[in-house]
Design a protein around this motif. Structure first.
Motif, PDB file in Angstrom:
ATOM      1  N   UNK A  24     -11.273  -5.625  -0.052  1.00  0.00           N
ATOM      2  CA  UNK A  24     -11.257  -7.077  -0.227  1.00  0.00           C
ATOM      3  C   UNK A  24      -9.824  -7.601  -0.173  1.00  0.00           C
ATOM      4  N   UNK A  25      -8.914  -6.892  -0.798  1.00  0.00           N
ATOM      5  CA  UNK A  25      -7.506  -7.288  -0.763  1.00  0.00           C
ATOM      6  C   UNK A  25      -6.935  -7.257   0.636  1.00  0.00           C
ATOM      7  N   UNK A  26      -7.266  -6.211   1.393  1.00  0.00           N
ATOM      8  CA  UNK A  26      -6.759  -6.088   2.766  1.00  0.00           C
ATOM      9  C   UNK A  26      -7.336  -7.196   3.651  1.00  0.00           C
ATOM     10  N   UNK A  27      -8.626  -7.464   3.500  1.00  0.00           N
ATOM     11  CA  UNK A  27      -9.279  -8.482   4.323  1.00  0.00           C
ATOM     12  C   UNK A  27      -8.736  -9.880   4.023  1.00  0.00           C
ATOM     13  N   UNK A  28      -8.409 -10.150   2.761  1.00  0.00           N
ATOM     14  CA  UNK A  28      -7.972 -11.500   2.375  1.00  0.00           C
ATOM     15  C   UNK A  28      -6.452 -11.672   2.383  1.00  0.00           C
ATOM     16  N   UNK A  29      -5.725 -10.743   2.996  1.00  0.00           N
ATOM     17  CA  UNK A  29      -4.263 -10.893   3.100  1.00  0.00           C
ATOM     18  C   UNK A  29      -3.877 -12.206   3.793  1.00  0.00           C
ATOM     19  N   UNK A  30      -4.563 -12.630   4.870  1.00  0.00           N
ATOM     20  CA  UNK A  30      -4.152 -13.868   5.529  1.00  0.00           C
ATOM     21  C   UNK A  30      -4.216 -15.120   4.633  1.00  0.00           C
ATOM     22  N   UNK A  34      -5.258 -11.769  -0.943  1.00  0.00           N
ATOM     23  CA  UNK A  34      -5.215 -10.326  -0.751  1.00  0.00           C
ATOM     24  C   UNK A  34      -3.911  -9.717  -1.209  1.00  0.00           C
ATOM     25  N   UNK A  35      -2.825 -10.420  -0.974  1.00  0.00           N
ATOM     26  CA  UNK A  35      -1.513  -9.913  -1.416  1.00  0.00           C
ATOM     27  C   UNK A  35      -1.477  -9.820  -2.933  1.00  0.00           C
ATOM     28  N   UNK A  36      -2.019 -10.826  -3.607  1.00  0.00           N
ATOM     29  CA  UNK A  36      -2.057 -10.818  -5.072  1.00  0.00           C
ATOM     30  C   UNK A  36      -2.918  -9.659  -5.570  1.00  0.00           C
ATOM     31  N   UNK A  37      -4.080  -9.456  -4.941  1.00  0.00           N
ATOM     32  CA  UNK A  37      -4.978  -8.356  -5.335  1.00  0.00           C
ATOM     33  C   UNK A  37      -4.281  -7.013  -5.155  1.00  0.00           C
ATOM     34  N   UNK A  38      -3.654  -6.812  -3.998  1.00  0.00           N
ATOM     35  CA  UNK A  38      -3.004  -5.530  -3.725  1.00  0.00           C
ATOM     36  C   UNK A  38      -1.803  -5.291  -4.639  1.00  0.00           C
ATOM     37  N   UNK A  39      -1.038  -6.328  -4.938  1.00  0.00           N
ATOM     38  CA  UNK A  39       0.097  -6.172  -5.863  1.00  0.00           C
ATOM     39  C   UNK A  39      -0.404  -5.822  -7.258  1.00  0.00           C
ATOM     40  N   UNK A  40      -1.488  -6.467  -7.703  1.00  0.00           N
ATOM     41  CA  UNK A  40      -2.054  -6.148  -9.024  1.00  0.00           C
ATOM     42  C   UNK A  40      -2.536  -4.697  -9.077  1.00  0.00           C
TER      43      UNK A  40
END
Length: 132
Positions: A24-30, A34-40
Motif C-alpha cells: 500500500x505504501x509503495x502504490x501510494x507513493x505518488x 505512501x512516503x509517510x507509510x514507508x517512513x513510519x
C-alpha cells in the motif's frame, strides 16, 4: 551485554512483517501518503532490535527514547513464538520471552525466522547449565 560475541542481532523486517501495508505504501507513493507509510515502517524497523550473545538477550525499542530489556539466558523460562498464517508464509513472527510470572518480560514482533531465536536460547541455556 558483550556486543562482540553476538550470535544474533536483528531488527524487525519491513516487508515480510507487513507485506500488505508495505505494498500500500509503495502504490501510494505518488500521492505522498505512501512516503509517510514507508517512513513510519522504516522507523519502527530500525527502532526495535533483538540481540543474543552467549550469556544474555537484549531487546531494545525506541529511537529517541530507548527502552532496553536485558535478560540472562539462564533466567529465561519460556520462549514463545507466535505466527499467523501470513507470518508463516513470510517466515516472520512475534517472540515473547518469559522469565517468571504469567506475562512476558520482553516481546518483539516482525522477527525473521523466530524459531531460530528459540533454538539459540535453548542451545545456549543447555551449554551454560553443563558448564555449571
Amino acid at each position: 551485554m558483550d556486543e562482540t560475541n553476538l550470535l544474533l542481532d536483528e531488527h524487525p523486517k519491513m516487508f515480510r512483517a507487513n507485506p500488505l501495508v508495505f505494498l500500500l505504501g509503495v502504490i501510494t507513493i505518488p500521492i505522498v501518503v505512501g512516503i509517510v507509510i514507508l517512513i513510519a515502517m522504516w522507523l519502527r524497523s530500525i527502532g526495535e532490535r533483538i540481540a543474543i550473545s552467549e550469556h544474555a538477550m537484549l531487546i531494545e525499542k525506541g529511537i529517541l527514547n530507548k527502552n532496553s530489556t536485558e535478560v540472562s539466558l539462564t533466567s529465561v523460562r519460556t520462549v514463545r513464538v507466535d505466527q499467523s498464517f501470513a507470518d508463516r508464509i513470510f517466515n516472520v513472527g512475534r517472540v515473547d520471552i518469559y522469565t517468571a510470572g504469567d506475562s512476558p518480560e520482553a516481546t518483539i514482533s516482525g522477527i525473521a525466522e523466530p524459531n531460530r531465536v528459540r533454538d539459540l536460547v535453548r542451545r545456549h541455556q543447555s551449554s551454560l547449565q553443563q558448564v555449571q
